[in-house]
Design an enzyme around this catalytic site. Sequence first.
Site, mmCIF file in Angstrom:
data_model
loop_
_atom_site.group_PDB
_atom_site.id
_atom_site.type_symbol
_atom_site.label_atom_id
_atom_site.label_comp_id
_atom_site.label_asym_id
_atom_site.label_seq_id
_atom_site.Cartn_x
_atom_site.Cartn_y
_atom_site.Cartn_z
ATOM 1 N N ASP A 11 -3.195 -3.367 -1.050
ATOM 2 C CA ASP A 11 -2.215 -2.638 -1.865
ATOM 3 C C ASP A 11 -1.116 -1.958 -1.059
ATOM 4 O OD1 ASP A 11 -3.673 -0.489 -0.863
ATOM 5 O OD2 ASP A 11 -4.089 0.421 -2.809
ATOM 6 N N CYS A 32 -2.959 4.686 -3.695
ATOM 7 C CA CYS A 32 -4.207 5.169 -3.091
ATOM 8 C C CYS A 32 -4.738 6.407 -3.800
ATOM 9 C CB CYS A 32 -3.987 5.509 -1.624
ATOM 10 S SG CYS A 32 -3.437 4.159 -0.575
#
Length: 382
Positions: free
Chosen positions: A248, A373
């Site tokens: 990501d 995150c």
Amino acid sequence: MSPALSRRTLMRRLAGVGALTLGLTACDPTGIEDGATLPPPQPGGTPGVRRFGAEWEKHLRTVMSWPASENIWGEQLPDVRRDVAGLAQAISAREPVVLMARPEQQDAARKACGSAVEVVPIAVDDLWARDTLPVFVEEGGTVKGVDFNFNGWGGKQQRGNDAKVARTVLAKYGVERVETRLVAEGGSFETDGEGTLMVTESSVVNDNRNPGMTRDQIEAELKRLLGVTKVIWLAGVRGKDITDAHVDCLTRFAAPGVVLLDQAFPGTPPDVWSRSADQARAVFKDAVDAAGRKLQVVELQQPDPDKITGRGDAFVSSYMNFYIGTKGVYLPKFGDARADDRAQQILKQYFPGREIVPVKIDAIAAGGGGIHCATHDIPALG
């Protein structure tokens, strides 16, 4: 004060588990308010068919975590908490947000975030909700949570509370726990919601998480757990950041068949991260998704390092770590006006029905992470 424990470098000491651990029995045994469970099973789900939905699908809520200790962040803790609060406020203006906080820190978290954010007493260590919560899937008209056995990113940090977060959240929300022997984190996975999964080998096919397991064995288990039919493997980078290069921060789906790819600022000396992006680009050139489509690659260039407002060796200046909410897309605002605007325009192109919301997260980014995150979506059904 000690420096921040970084997710981008391994040059920090391990946090002492004894100083951080607060037993889960210290929490309210129910925690989340009565009636705050997931909705009942919905008609139309196919029994036995599991699906890992895309982030752009409707959310029931977003879950975040309140960073708990100076033992982790040192003198940066107030700034990090300010960033977390600002992000929670931005998202809560458009969808429900639940913030997990240690019981004795609930009042401070609530004061910082405002009344629109629901603060619940769950003992946590840090802010990385993406990695500590389960990965939610749909099966037979219900939501289930795959517990990937968070182990401190391959044992690099001892996180006694965060290791229990997945089970605790599933129990409190009344969600069935899907068990597996695999160890991974939510940031390890990126899906288009149509059966395609992107993963870096470095973060999953790694003896610090899954010793003795081959890539083929891991792929078969991921297909079983998540209901995906096609896994696109990217090399990633081993041992240069605490996550072993989660996908990501490298590449994201913007739509089925369309991937966004991190690109270094022109003139930046080549390093392991830019070489990782080059390797991913080469994989995408020949890859097809679960539906057999060739992938369109859109490069999202990093800001000028001389113009960003954040600093630090661990600073993550990738726009890739954005979060797709039900009504908004939240991406970092780094201070390079031209690059910030370009990133916003690209995301606006692919998410025209959502508000593009730039958020300043210099303290979070200095700790080696980003908006994705720090957030985790619970999907809504129907």
